[in-house]
Motif scaffolding. Structure first.
Motif, PDB file in Angstrom:
ATOM      1  N   UNK A  54     -57.847 -21.368  14.936  1.00  0.00           N
ATOM      2  CA  UNK A  54     -57.042 -22.736  15.018  1.00  0.00           C
ATOM      3  C   UNK A  54     -55.543 -22.859  14.521  1.00  0.00           C
ATOM      4  N   UNK A  55     -55.036 -21.736  13.825  1.00  0.00           N
ATOM      5  CA  UNK A  55     -53.815 -21.827  13.571  1.00  0.00           C
ATOM      6  C   UNK A  55     -52.961 -21.201  14.839  1.00  0.00           C
ATOM      7  N   UNK A  56     -53.619 -20.755  15.718  1.00  0.00           N
ATOM      8  CA  UNK A  56     -52.885 -20.385  17.111  1.00  0.00           C
ATOM      9  C   UNK A  56     -52.612 -21.498  17.912  1.00  0.00           C
ATOM     10  N   UNK A  57     -51.625 -22.447  17.731  1.00  0.00           N
ATOM     11  CA  UNK A  57     -51.474 -23.510  18.398  1.00  0.00           C
ATOM     12  C   UNK A  57     -50.703 -23.258  19.760  1.00  0.00           C
ATOM     13  N   UNK A  58     -50.980 -24.426  20.713  1.00  0.00           N
ATOM     14  CA  UNK A  58     -50.731 -23.935  22.146  1.00  0.00           C
ATOM     15  C   UNK A  58     -49.106 -23.426  22.373  1.00  0.00           C
ATOM     16  N   UNK A  59     -48.239 -24.026  21.454  1.00  0.00           N
ATOM     17  CA  UNK A  59     -46.821 -23.608  21.418  1.00  0.00           C
ATOM     18  C   UNK A  59     -46.692 -22.205  21.095  1.00  0.00           C
ATOM     19  N   UNK A  60     -47.601 -21.555  20.349  1.00  0.00           N
ATOM     20  CA  UNK A  60     -47.529 -20.094  19.978  1.00  0.00           C
ATOM     21  C   UNK A  60     -47.819 -19.194  21.212  1.00  0.00           C
ATOM     22  N   UNK A  61     -48.516 -19.940  22.410  1.00  0.00           N
ATOM     23  CA  UNK A  61     -48.800 -19.086  23.476  1.00  0.00           C
ATOM     24  C   UNK A  61     -47.843 -18.637  24.225  1.00  0.00           C
ATOM     25  N   UNK A  62     -47.995 -17.329  24.720  1.00  0.00           N
ATOM     26  CA  UNK A  62     -46.767 -16.767  25.323  1.00  0.00           C
ATOM     27  C   UNK A  62     -47.417 -16.749  26.865  1.00  0.00           C
ATOM     28  N   UNK A  63     -46.937 -17.292  27.746  1.00  0.00           N
ATOM     29  CA  UNK A  63     -47.134 -17.161  29.290  1.00  0.00           C
ATOM     30  C   UNK A  63     -48.542 -17.623  29.780  1.00  0.00           C
ATOM     31  N   UNK A  81     -54.465 -23.945  20.485  1.00  0.00           N
ATOM     32  CA  UNK A  81     -54.890 -23.518  21.988  1.00  0.00           C
ATOM     33  C   UNK A  81     -56.237 -23.604  22.369  1.00  0.00           C
ATOM     34  N   UNK A  82     -57.214 -23.249  21.434  1.00  0.00           N
ATOM     35  CA  UNK A  82     -58.501 -23.421  21.732  1.00  0.00           C
ATOM     36  C   UNK A  82     -58.773 -24.679  22.304  1.00  0.00           C
ATOM     37  N   UNK A  83     -58.299 -25.990  21.909  1.00  0.00           N
ATOM     38  CA  UNK A  83     -58.664 -27.075  22.234  1.00  0.00           C
ATOM     39  C   UNK A  83     -58.102 -27.476  23.455  1.00  0.00           C
TER      40      UNK A  83
END
Length: 358
Positions: A54-63, A81-83
Protein backbone atom coordinates in the motif's frame (compact mmCIF):
# COMPACT_ATOMS: atom_id res chain seq x y z
CA UNK A 1 -8.67 -33.46 -27.82
CA UNK A 2 -10.91 -34.87 -25.06
CA UNK A 3 -13.50 -32.11 -25.20
CA UNK A 4 -11.04 -29.21 -25.27
CA UNK A 5 -12.61 -25.95 -26.42
CA UNK A 6 -11.10 -24.66 -29.67
CA UNK A 7 -9.89 -21.13 -30.36
CA UNK A 8 -7.32 -19.54 -32.62
CA UNK A 9 -5.30 -17.86 -29.87
CA UNK A 10 -4.95 -18.29 -26.10
CA UNK A 11 -3.51 -15.39 -24.09
CA UNK A 12 -2.12 -16.36 -20.68
CA UNK A 13 -2.01 -13.47 -18.24
CA UNK A 14 -3.95 -10.21 -17.98
CA UNK A 15 -1.31 -7.76 -16.88
CA UNK A 16 -0.02 -4.97 -19.10
CA UNK A 17 1.38 -7.32 -21.76
CA UNK A 18 -1.63 -9.64 -21.87
CA UNK A 19 -4.18 -6.84 -22.09
CA UNK A 20 -2.16 -5.07 -24.80
CA UNK A 21 -2.08 -8.29 -26.82
CA UNK A 22 -5.82 -8.86 -26.30
CA UNK A 23 -6.56 -5.29 -27.42
CA UNK A 24 -4.63 -5.78 -30.66
CA UNK A 25 -6.26 -9.16 -31.27
CA UNK A 26 -9.70 -7.60 -30.99
CA UNK A 27 -8.70 -4.54 -33.01
CA UNK A 28 -7.57 -6.74 -35.91
CA UNK A 29 -10.75 -8.79 -36.06
CA UNK A 30 -10.41 -11.58 -33.50
CA UNK A 31 -13.50 -11.96 -31.31
CA UNK A 32 -13.21 -12.73 -27.58
CA UNK A 33 -14.50 -16.19 -26.61
CA UNK A 34 -14.93 -17.14 -30.27
CA UNK A 35 -11.44 -16.60 -31.69
CA UNK A 36 -9.38 -15.99 -28.57
CA UNK A 37 -9.52 -16.20 -24.79
CA UNK A 38 -7.58 -14.44 -22.05
CA UNK A 39 -6.85 -16.60 -19.00
CA UNK A 40 -5.71 -14.97 -15.78
CA UNK A 41 -4.91 -16.67 -12.49
CA UNK A 42 -5.35 -13.52 -10.37
CA UNK A 43 -8.57 -12.95 -8.40
CA UNK A 44 -9.30 -9.65 -10.14
CA UNK A 45 -7.99 -7.08 -12.62
CA UNK A 46 -4.68 -5.32 -12.08
CA UNK A 47 -2.04 -7.87 -13.00
CA UNK A 48 0.86 -7.96 -10.55
CA UNK A 49 0.10 -4.38 -9.54
CA UNK A 50 -2.81 -5.52 -7.39
CA UNK A 51 -0.34 -7.27 -5.05
CA UNK A 52 1.99 -4.29 -4.48
CA UNK A 53 2.34 -2.88 -0.98
CA UNK A 54 0.00 0.00 0.00
CA UNK A 55 2.83 2.48 0.65
CA UNK A 56 3.90 2.22 -3.01
CA UNK A 57 1.79 5.14 -4.14
CA UNK A 58 1.20 5.93 -7.78
CA UNK A 59 3.47 8.95 -7.52
CA UNK A 60 6.42 6.68 -6.65
CA UNK A 61 5.96 4.47 -9.72
CA UNK A 62 8.56 5.01 -12.42
CA UNK A 63 7.54 4.86 -16.07
CA UNK A 64 3.99 3.50 -15.90
CA UNK A 65 2.86 3.66 -19.54
CA UNK A 66 -0.80 3.68 -20.54
CA UNK A 67 -2.36 0.68 -22.26
CA UNK A 68 -3.06 1.06 -25.99
CA UNK A 69 -6.27 2.86 -26.82
CA UNK A 70 -6.97 4.35 -23.37
CA UNK A 71 -4.95 6.90 -21.45
CA UNK A 72 -4.55 6.75 -17.68
CA UNK A 73 -5.61 10.26 -16.70
CA UNK A 74 -6.22 12.17 -13.46
CA UNK A 75 -4.64 9.50 -11.26
CA UNK A 76 -4.04 10.75 -7.72
CA UNK A 77 -0.29 10.35 -7.05
CA UNK A 78 -1.01 9.90 -3.34
CA UNK A 79 -3.19 6.83 -3.84
CA UNK A 80 -1.72 3.31 -3.65
CA UNK A 81 -0.59 2.18 -7.10
CA UNK A 82 -2.41 -1.13 -6.54
CA UNK A 83 -5.74 0.70 -6.39
CA UNK A 84 -5.05 3.06 -9.29
CA UNK A 85 -3.89 0.34 -11.68
CA UNK A 86 -6.56 -2.16 -10.60
CA UNK A 87 -9.32 0.33 -11.40
CA UNK A 88 -7.66 1.32 -14.68
CA UNK A 89 -7.23 -2.27 -15.85
CA UNK A 90 -10.79 -3.10 -14.84
CA UNK A 91 -12.13 -0.16 -16.84
CA UNK A 92 -9.94 -1.15 -19.78
CA UNK A 93 -11.18 -4.75 -19.83
CA UNK A 94 -14.80 -3.62 -19.74
CA UNK A 95 -14.40 -0.84 -22.30
CA UNK A 96 -12.91 -3.16 -24.92
CA UNK A 97 -14.97 -6.22 -23.95
CA UNK A 98 -11.93 -8.46 -23.43
CA UNK A 99 -13.87 -10.95 -21.26
CA UNK A 100 -10.92 -12.08 -19.18
CA UNK A 101 -11.56 -15.44 -17.53
CA UNK A 102 -10.41 -15.59 -13.91
CA UNK A 103 -9.30 -17.06 -11.69
CA UNK A 104 -7.95 -19.71 -14.07
CA UNK A 105 -4.66 -21.46 -13.35
CA UNK A 106 -2.78 -22.67 -16.42
CA UNK A 107 -1.13 -25.92 -15.43
CA UNK A 108 0.62 -26.94 -18.63
CA UNK A 109 0.90 -26.23 -22.34
CA UNK A 110 1.77 -29.22 -24.47
CA UNK A 111 1.59 -30.49 -28.02
CA UNK A 112 -2.03 -31.23 -28.86
CA UNK A 113 -1.76 -32.93 -32.24
CA UNK A 114 -2.79 -31.70 -35.64
CA UNK A 115 -0.50 -28.71 -35.34
CA UNK A 116 -2.44 -27.38 -32.35
CA UNK A 117 -1.43 -26.73 -28.75
CA UNK A 118 -3.27 -28.08 -25.72
CA UNK A 119 -3.59 -25.64 -22.80
CA UNK A 120 -4.50 -27.48 -19.60
CA UNK A 121 -6.12 -25.30 -16.93
CA UNK A 122 -8.04 -25.44 -13.67
CA UNK A 123 -11.16 -24.62 -15.71
CA UNK A 124 -10.84 -27.24 -18.43
CA UNK A 125 -8.65 -27.45 -21.51
CA UNK A 126 -8.25 -25.29 -24.60
CA UNK A 127 -7.04 -26.27 -28.05
CA UNK A 128 -5.33 -23.41 -29.84
CA UNK A 129 -3.32 -22.68 -32.96
CA UNK A 130 -1.19 -20.01 -31.28
CA UNK A 131 -0.36 -18.88 -27.78
CA UNK A 132 0.63 -15.51 -26.31
CA UNK A 133 2.34 -15.99 -22.97
CA UNK A 134 2.16 -12.90 -20.75
CA UNK A 135 2.71 -14.37 -17.30
CA UNK A 136 5.34 -11.89 -16.12
CA UNK A 137 7.52 -12.57 -13.09
CA UNK A 138 5.59 -11.78 -9.90
CA UNK A 139 4.78 -15.43 -9.22
CA UNK A 140 8.45 -16.43 -9.18
CA UNK A 141 10.28 -14.38 -6.53
CA UNK A 142 13.97 -15.18 -6.50
CA UNK A 143 15.41 -16.27 -3.14
CA UNK A 144 19.21 -16.60 -3.16
CA UNK A 145 20.75 -19.30 -1.00
CA UNK A 146 23.53 -18.59 1.48
CA UNK A 147 25.26 -20.82 4.04
CA UNK A 148 23.44 -20.86 7.36
CA UNK A 149 20.21 -19.43 5.96
CA UNK A 150 18.08 -22.08 7.64
CA UNK A 151 19.57 -21.25 11.06
CA UNK A 152 18.40 -17.63 11.17
CA UNK A 153 16.06 -17.11 14.12
CA UNK A 154 14.49 -13.92 12.83
CA UNK A 155 12.09 -13.33 9.98
CA UNK A 156 12.93 -13.65 6.29
CA UNK A 157 10.63 -12.30 3.59
CA UNK A 158 10.77 -11.30 -0.05
CA UNK A 159 9.60 -8.10 -1.73
CA UNK A 160 6.59 -10.10 -2.94
CA UNK A 161 5.50 -10.42 0.72
CA UNK A 162 6.27 -6.85 1.78
CA UNK A 163 3.17 -5.02 3.02
CA UNK A 164 4.65 -1.73 4.18
CA UNK A 165 7.13 -0.33 6.71
CA UNK A 166 4.92 -0.08 9.79
CA UNK A 167 5.23 -3.74 10.77
CA UNK A 168 9.01 -3.34 11.15
CA UNK A 169 8.83 -0.63 13.80
CA UNK A 170 11.66 -0.99 16.31
CA UNK A 171 13.34 -3.84 14.41
CA UNK A 172 16.78 -4.13 12.87
CA UNK A 173 16.24 -4.80 9.16
CA UNK A 174 18.76 -6.03 6.60
CA UNK A 175 17.74 -5.26 3.01
CA UNK A 176 19.40 -7.39 0.31
CA UNK A 177 19.37 -6.18 -3.30
CA UNK A 178 20.53 -3.27 -5.43
CA UNK A 179 17.41 -2.64 -7.51
CA UNK A 180 14.65 -0.07 -7.29
CA UNK A 181 12.66 -2.13 -4.77
CA UNK A 182 15.62 -2.35 -2.40
CA UNK A 183 16.16 1.40 -2.32
CA UNK A 184 12.42 2.06 -1.96
CA UNK A 185 12.23 -0.34 0.98
CA UNK A 186 15.18 1.30 2.72
CA UNK A 187 13.81 4.82 2.32
CA UNK A 188 10.43 3.71 3.68
CA UNK A 189 11.82 1.64 6.54
CA UNK A 190 14.24 4.23 7.91
CA UNK A 191 11.68 6.24 9.93
CA UNK A 192 10.26 3.08 11.53
CA UNK A 193 13.08 0.57 11.97
CA UNK A 194 15.57 0.63 14.85
CA UNK A 195 18.31 0.26 12.23
CA UNK A 196 18.70 -0.65 8.57
CA UNK A 197 21.59 -2.27 6.73
CA UNK A 198 21.87 -2.46 2.94
CA UNK A 199 23.91 -5.12 1.16
CA UNK A 200 24.30 -5.81 -2.56
CA UNK A 201 26.44 -8.13 -4.68
CA UNK A 202 27.69 -5.27 -6.83
CA UNK A 203 28.01 -1.56 -6.08
CA UNK A 204 24.80 0.17 -7.18
CA UNK A 205 24.98 2.47 -10.19
CA UNK A 206 22.95 5.65 -9.89
CA UNK A 207 21.87 7.34 -13.09
CA UNK A 208 21.88 11.12 -13.27
CA UNK A 209 20.06 13.20 -15.83
CA UNK A 210 17.12 12.34 -18.08
CA UNK A 211 16.68 8.85 -19.42
CA UNK A 212 16.07 9.66 -23.09
CA UNK A 213 14.89 7.44 -25.94
CA UNK A 214 18.41 6.69 -27.11
CA UNK A 215 19.44 5.46 -23.66
CA UNK A 216 16.25 3.41 -23.45
CA UNK A 217 16.89 1.75 -26.79
CA UNK A 218 20.46 0.93 -25.79
CA UNK A 219 19.30 -0.66 -22.54
CA UNK A 220 16.63 -2.73 -24.26
CA UNK A 221 19.16 -3.87 -26.87
CA UNK A 222 21.40 -5.30 -24.14
CA UNK A 223 18.52 -7.30 -22.68
CA UNK A 224 17.37 -8.37 -26.14
CA UNK A 225 20.81 -9.73 -26.95
CA UNK A 226 20.57 -12.15 -24.04
CA UNK A 227 17.20 -13.60 -25.07
CA UNK A 228 18.38 -13.99 -28.66
CA UNK A 229 21.21 -16.11 -27.28
CA UNK A 230 18.84 -18.24 -25.21
CA UNK A 231 20.03 -16.85 -21.87
CA UNK A 232 17.68 -15.95 -19.00
CA UNK A 233 16.72 -12.29 -19.38
CA UNK A 234 17.99 -9.63 -17.05
CA UNK A 235 15.67 -6.79 -16.12
CA UNK A 236 15.86 -3.57 -18.08
CA UNK A 237 16.59 -1.77 -14.77
CA UNK A 238 19.69 -3.92 -14.28
CA UNK A 239 21.30 -2.27 -17.29
CA UNK A 240 19.90 1.25 -16.87
CA UNK A 241 20.99 1.97 -13.31
CA UNK A 242 18.94 3.56 -10.53
CA UNK A 243 17.44 7.03 -11.06
CA UNK A 244 19.05 9.61 -8.80
CA UNK A 245 15.96 11.52 -7.67
CA UNK A 246 15.54 13.83 -4.69
CA UNK A 247 14.49 11.04 -2.32
CA UNK A 248 17.54 8.96 -3.25
CA UNK A 249 19.83 11.96 -2.84
CA UNK A 250 18.48 12.52 0.67
CA UNK A 251 18.92 8.83 1.46
CA UNK A 252 22.55 8.95 0.35
CA UNK A 253 23.22 12.13 2.32
CA UNK A 254 21.57 10.75 5.47
CA UNK A 255 23.46 7.46 5.30
CA UNK A 256 20.33 5.39 4.73
CA UNK A 257 21.65 4.21 1.36
CA UNK A 258 25.07 3.27 2.70
CA UNK A 259 25.70 0.14 0.68
CA UNK A 260 27.73 -2.70 2.18
CA UNK A 261 29.24 -5.63 0.25
CA UNK A 262 27.40 -8.93 0.28
CA UNK A 263 27.82 -11.00 3.43
CA UNK A 264 29.29 -14.49 3.27
CA UNK A 265 27.02 -16.42 5.58
CA UNK A 266 23.89 -16.13 7.70
CA UNK A 267 24.02 -16.83 11.41
CA UNK A 268 21.18 -17.43 13.90
CA UNK A 269 21.45 -13.76 14.96
CA UNK A 270 22.22 -12.07 11.65
CA UNK A 271 24.96 -12.15 9.02
CA UNK A 272 28.74 -12.20 8.92
CA UNK A 273 31.52 -11.49 6.46
CA UNK A 274 34.66 -13.47 5.75
CA UNK A 275 36.78 -10.92 7.61
CA UNK A 276 34.90 -11.68 10.84
CA UNK A 277 32.60 -8.65 10.85
CA UNK A 278 29.08 -9.42 12.07
CA UNK A 279 25.75 -7.60 12.13
CA UNK A 280 22.83 -8.68 14.29
CA UNK A 281 19.40 -8.18 12.70
CA UNK A 282 15.79 -9.17 13.34
CA UNK A 283 14.64 -9.27 9.72
CA UNK A 284 16.20 -10.11 6.35
CA UNK A 285 14.23 -8.56 3.50
CA UNK A 286 15.21 -10.10 0.17
CA UNK A 287 14.69 -7.45 -2.53
CA UNK A 288 16.34 -9.80 -5.00
CA UNK A 289 13.99 -9.66 -7.92
CA UNK A 290 11.94 -12.17 -9.83
CA UNK A 291 12.32 -14.73 -12.59
CA UNK A 292 10.04 -15.33 -15.58
CA UNK A 293 7.06 -17.54 -14.70
CA UNK A 294 7.31 -20.12 -17.48
CA UNK A 295 7.05 -23.51 -15.78
CA UNK A 296 3.75 -24.27 -17.53
CA UNK A 297 5.60 -24.22 -20.88
CA UNK A 298 8.04 -26.94 -19.77
CA UNK A 299 6.34 -29.76 -21.76
CA UNK A 300 7.21 -27.91 -24.99
CA UNK A 301 10.96 -28.04 -24.20
CA UNK A 302 11.62 -24.49 -25.33
CA UNK A 303 14.51 -23.75 -23.00
CA UNK A 304 18.02 -23.51 -24.40
CA UNK A 305 21.12 -24.95 -22.67
CA UNK A 306 21.78 -21.44 -21.32
CA UNK A 307 18.56 -21.62 -19.29
CA UNK A 308 16.39 -19.17 -21.21
CA UNK A 309 14.05 -19.34 -24.17
CA UNK A 310 15.55 -18.08 -27.42
CA UNK A 311 13.29 -15.33 -28.74
CA UNK A 312 13.30 -13.31 -31.96
CA UNK A 313 11.08 -10.29 -31.44
CA UNK A 314 8.39 -11.98 -29.36
CA UNK A 315 8.41 -15.34 -31.16
CA UNK A 316 9.98 -18.43 -29.59
CA UNK A 317 12.59 -19.59 -32.10
CA UNK A 318 11.90 -23.24 -31.28
CA UNK A 319 8.16 -22.92 -31.94
CA UNK A 320 6.65 -20.02 -33.96
CA UNK A 321 3.23 -20.67 -32.44
CA UNK A 322 4.49 -19.39 -29.08
CA UNK A 323 4.98 -15.68 -28.39
CA UNK A 324 6.43 -14.30 -25.17
CA UNK A 325 5.32 -10.76 -24.32
CA UNK A 326 6.48 -8.95 -21.21
CA UNK A 327 9.58 -11.16 -21.35
CA UNK A 328 13.13 -9.81 -21.43
CA UNK A 329 13.28 -6.61 -23.50
CA UNK A 330 9.48 -6.19 -23.42
CA UNK A 331 9.24 -6.35 -19.61
CA UNK A 332 8.67 -2.58 -19.27
CA UNK A 333 5.14 -1.24 -19.61
CA UNK A 334 5.86 0.55 -22.89
CA UNK A 335 7.75 -2.52 -24.12
CA UNK A 336 4.80 -4.75 -23.27
CA UNK A 337 2.49 -2.59 -25.38
CA UNK A 338 4.78 -2.84 -28.40
CA UNK A 339 5.32 -6.56 -27.87
CA UNK A 340 1.58 -7.21 -27.79
CA UNK A 341 1.13 -5.48 -31.13
CA UNK A 342 4.11 -7.29 -32.68
CA UNK A 343 2.94 -10.70 -31.44
CA UNK A 344 -0.52 -10.23 -32.92
CA UNK A 345 0.94 -9.13 -36.25
CA UNK A 346 3.11 -12.27 -36.42
CA UNK A 347 0.27 -14.55 -35.34
CA UNK A 348 -2.05 -13.19 -38.03
CA UNK A 349 0.66 -13.94 -40.58
CA UNK A 350 1.15 -17.43 -39.14
CA UNK A 351 -2.55 -18.28 -39.16
CA UNK A 352 -3.29 -16.96 -42.64
CA UNK A 353 -0.17 -17.40 -44.76
CA UNK A 354 2.28 -19.82 -43.23
CA UNK A 355 2.06 -23.51 -42.32
CA UNK A 356 1.72 -24.12 -38.60
CA UNK A 357 4.67 -25.86 -36.99
CA UNK A 358 4.01 -29.40 -35.86
Amino acid sequence: MNGAREVEVVVIGAGQAGLAAAYHLRRTGFEPDRDFVVLDHSPGPGGAWQFRWPSLTFGKVHGMHALPGMELTDADPARPSAEVVREYFDRYERTFGLRVRRPVEVRAVREGGGGRLLVETSDGDWSTRALINATGTWDRPFWPRYPGQETFRGRQLHTAQYAGPEEFAGQRVLVVGGGASGTQHLLELAPYAAATVWVTRRPPVFREGPFDQEAGRAAVALVEERVREGLPPRSVVSVTGLPLNDAVRRGLADGILDRQPMFDRITPEGVEWRDGRRVAVDVILWATGFRAALDHLAPLRLREPGGGIRVEGTRAVADPRIHLVGYGPSASTVGANRAGRAAVRDIRRLLTDEPVAA
